[in-house]
Design an enzyme around this catalytic site. Structure first.
Site, PDB file in Angstrom:
ATOM      1  N   GLY A  66       0.840  -1.201   0.000  1.00 35.43           N
ATOM      2  CA  GLY A  66       0.000   0.000   0.000  1.00 35.43           C
ATOM      3  C   GLY A  66       0.870   1.244   0.000  1.00 35.43           C
ATOM      4  N   ALA A  67       2.085   1.099  -0.554  1.00 34.80           N
ATOM      5  CA  ALA A  67       3.078   2.181  -0.466  1.00 34.80           C
ATOM      6  C   ALA A  67       2.672   3.431  -1.242  1.00 34.80           C
ATOM      7  CB  ALA A  67       4.431   1.670  -0.962  1.00 34.80           C
ATOM      8  N   THR A  68       1.726   3.270  -2.185  1.00 33.72           N
ATOM      9  CA  THR A  68       1.303   4.448  -2.950  1.00 33.72           C
ATOM     10  C   THR A  68      -0.001   5.021  -2.386  1.00 33.72           C
ATOM     11  OG1 THR A  68       0.146   2.976  -4.462  1.00 33.72           O
ATOM     12  CG2 THR A  68       2.364   3.652  -5.098  1.00 33.72           C
ATOM     13  N   GLY A  69      -0.497   4.428  -1.303  1.00 32.47           N
ATOM     14  CA  GLY A  69      -1.806   4.831  -0.763  1.00 32.47           C
ATOM     15  C   GLY A  69      -1.722   6.036   0.159  1.00 32.47           C
ATOM     16  N   ASP A  70      -2.906   6.411   0.633  1.00 37.29           N
ATOM     17  CA  ASP A  70      -3.059   7.621   1.434  1.00 37.29           C
ATOM     18  C   ASP A  70      -2.325   7.540   2.778  1.00 37.29           C
ATOM     19  OD1 ASP A  70      -4.446  10.149   1.432  1.00 37.29           O
ATOM     20  OD2 ASP A  70      -5.551   9.340   3.160  1.00 37.29           O
ATOM     21  N   ARG A  79       1.376   7.842   2.443  1.00 31.91           N
ATOM     22  CA  ARG A  79       1.774   9.206   2.095  1.00 31.91           C
ATOM     23  C   ARG A  79       1.687  10.140   3.310  1.00 31.91           C
ATOM     24  NH1 ARG A  79      -0.505  13.439  -0.969  1.00 31.91           N
ATOM     25  NH2 ARG A  79      -2.558  12.632  -0.451  1.00 31.91           N
ATOM     26  N   HIS A 124     -10.459   2.814  18.255  1.00 34.03           N
ATOM     27  CA  HIS A 124      -9.661   3.699  19.115  1.00 34.03           C
ATOM     28  C   HIS A 124     -10.234   3.874  20.524  1.00 34.03           C
ATOM     29  CE1 HIS A 124      -7.527   4.460  15.506  1.00 34.03           C
ATOM     30  NE2 HIS A 124      -8.385   5.299  14.975  1.00 34.03           N
TER      31      HIS A 124
HETATM   32  C1  BG6 Z   1      -8.354   7.285  11.910  1.00 37.89           C
HETATM   33  C2  BG6 Z   1      -9.756   7.355  11.374  1.00 37.89           C
HETATM   34  O1  BG6 Z   1      -8.051   5.980  12.336  1.00 37.89           O
HETATM   35  O2  BG6 Z   1      -8.204   8.165  13.001  1.00 37.89           O
HETATM   36  C3  BG6 Z   1     -10.090   8.773  10.964  1.00 37.89           C
HETATM   37  O3  BG6 Z   1      -9.899   6.487  10.245  1.00 37.89           O
HETATM   38  C4  BG6 Z   1      -9.835   9.716  12.109  1.00 37.89           C
HETATM   39  O4  BG6 Z   1     -11.446   8.850  10.530  1.00 37.89           O
HETATM   40  C5  BG6 Z   1      -8.426   9.519  12.664  1.00 37.89           C
HETATM   41  O5  BG6 Z   1      -9.995  11.050  11.649  1.00 37.89           O
HETATM   42  C6  BG6 Z   1      -8.209  10.349  13.918  1.00 37.89           C
HETATM   43  O6  BG6 Z   1      -6.872  10.260  14.297  1.00 37.89           O
HETATM   44  P1  BG6 Z   1      -6.175  11.457  15.096  1.00 37.89           P
HETATM   45  O7  BG6 Z   1      -4.894  10.881  15.586  1.00 37.89           O
HETATM   46  O8  BG6 Z   1      -6.012  12.562  14.116  1.00 37.89           O
HETATM   47  O9  BG6 Z   1      -7.129  11.825  16.177  1.00 37.89           O
END
Ligand code: BG6
Length: 467
Positions: free
Chosen positions: A5-9, A12, A232
């Site tokens: 996925g080295a070219t992915g978001d 980057r 998270h």
């Molecule tokens: C990512 C989510 O894992 O965490 C995003 O996919 C979210 O939608 C981001 O904006 C938030 O991370 P941080 O560290 O900027 O609070």
């Protein structure tokens, strides 16, 4: 290290800049190579990949791509396309990199690929023998429900045993989250009151002011619950709620975190508010009748001795009034009310709160009551504030991804999620996934649907939030 996925978001924005920052900070191994990989259709040559990495670091990195540091880093980069039916370019690139290093280098694979590509990449690593003795970093989402999480874990375990799997949740790499352990277990002031006898409720609050930022394809199929809560916020809850581990080693820490997940009561849809900001359905790529939530607030309960009866309120959403990362512990009021509630300016008085701000670099605030100067005994709100910024030398501070990639290179799994923990979280989420409440609209720039006030009453969301 092979970066799929080295070219992915993600590569980057975070991974390539993060690797370069680790190199600048002197934290990369003495000898290493980074091989970028992607399907042949979007593959790059070695020089193109270096160019790509330079642009990524220039745009998103804290350390700029210049001077000897950049030249040395750039020289470690190579590229090898990988398709399940033709892995040869990747095998060649890995062979070249390993020959350049000599000896028997350790391999680390970082799978920054969409879920649909996941099993074919893992299969390729198994079939080609690349996986042998290697470690693998796995990006979220770790499934979308219990059956898919089980299937995903089975796919990984067919090739990598659990001791070599690093499921990355970048929140757990944030300095202030790690500091929860220090705050709780290094301070006699804190741990004795960190339980149901003293704490009335806990709020884990991660509102975001950003919208979906062009990620409609990802977001439509995911939504805030899967994107933020399961990944998270529940992980943070694990750190806030765990029992003291027998040591700070990975197994002890993870055992305690998983026990928290074991005690999480199955989520009750009646205690969940799903929201969607007005205008979301008009975003490019979004279904005009979309039921995907861009906001979630919920009440969770832990059925264990430390937390029985203490609600945990979690909130996250897009396009909200402000972006924050806060964990707030609300304390019970003293048993006797010696000071009249309406004394002086005291009508806005709060119960005591301990607020952990885990923004980068973050801090901790204790909110309490103090006597206002003057002849009358009037109480006012007061604060004791610790800020990371300005308190310590920040030169060794790492961002979440940097810290976690470093730990994976070192083989330390403490801050990574285990298969059983992930499956347990999906299990607890099942009633909500089976029977989600309808999405409620909220105005962009607000704090979410009005009904979240009822959800948290008699408490309130973040300290600065009037509700
Ligand atoms: C990512 C989510 O894992 O965490 C995003 O996919 C979210 O939608 C981001 O904006 C938030 O991370 P941080 O560290 O900027 O609070």
């Amino acid at each position: 290290m092979v970066l799929f996925g080295a070219t992915g978001d993600l590569a980057r924005r975070k991974l390539l800049p993060g690797l370069f920052h680790l190199a600048v900070a002197g934290l990369m191994p003495e000898h290493y190579r980074v091989v970028g990989s992607a399907p042949a259709a979007v593959a790059l040559g070695d020089d193109e990949f270096r160019e790509h990495a330079r642009d990524a670091v220039a745009e998103f990195g804290r350390s700029k791509p210049q001077g000897e540091a950049w030249e040395a880093f750039e020289a470690t980069l190579g590229f090898g396309a990988a398709d399940p039916e033709d892995p040869q370019p990747l095998l060649d690139a890995v062979r070249r990199a390993e020959q350049a290093l000599g000896g028997r280098p350790r391999r680390l694979f970082h799978l920054a690929v969409p879920p649909a590509a996941f099993s074919s990449v893992v299969g390729l690593l198994g079939d080609t023998g690349l996986a042998q003795d290697a470690r693998v970093i796995v990006e979220k989402p770790f499934g979308t429900d219990l059956p898919s999480a089980r299937a995903l874990n089975a796919t990984v375990h067919a090739v990598f045993d659990e001791s070599r799997v690093f499921r990355i949740d970048h929140f757990l790499g944030k300095e202030s989250v790690d500091n929860i352990l220090a705050l709780r277990f290094a301070n006699g002031l804190v741990e004795p009151v960190w339980n149901r006898n003293h704490i009335s409720h806990v709020v884990i609050d991660v509102p975001e002011s950003i919208g979906i930022e062009g990620r409609s394809r990802f977001f439509e199929g995911t939504g805030t619950f899967r994107d933020m809560i399961v990944t998270h916020l529940f992980q943070l809850m694990g750190f806030v709620a765990m029992e003291p581990p027998t040591s700070l080693r990975a197994q002890a820490l993870r055992d305690e975190k998983e026990k928290v997940f074991q005690s999480l009561r199955a989520l009750d849809p009646a205690h969940v508010v799903r929201g969607q900001y007005t205008g979301y359905r008009d975003e490019p790529g979004v279904d005009p009748h979309s039921d995907t939530e861009t906001f979630v607030a919920l009440r969770a309960e832990l059925d264990n001795w430390r937390w029985a009866g203490v609600p945990f309120f979690l909130r996250s959403g897009k396009s909200l009034a402000e972006g924050r990362h806060l964990v707030t512990l609300g304390f019970h009021e003293p048993v006797l009310r010696m000071f009249p509630l309406d004394a002086g300016h005291g009508s806005g008085r709060r119960a005591n709160e301990l607020v952990i701000d885990f923004d980068d670099p973050g801090g901790i605030t204790a909110r309490f009551l103090a006597k206002e100067p003057g002849p009358a005994l009037r109480l006012e709100n007061a604060e004791m504030v610790f800020r990371y910024a300005g308190s310590y030398d920040q030169q060794f501070a790492l961002e979440g991804y940097e810290r976690l990639i470093l730990d994976a290179m070192l083989g330390d799994q403490s801050l990574f999620t285990r298969a059983d923990g992930i499956e347990r979280l999906w299990e607890a989420a099942t009633p909500l996934l089976d029977d989600p409440p309808p999405v409620e609209p909220y105005a962009p720039g607000s704090w979410g649907p009005d009904s979240i006030r009822r959800l948290i009453a008699p408490y309130r969301w973040s300290p600065q939030d009037p509700r």
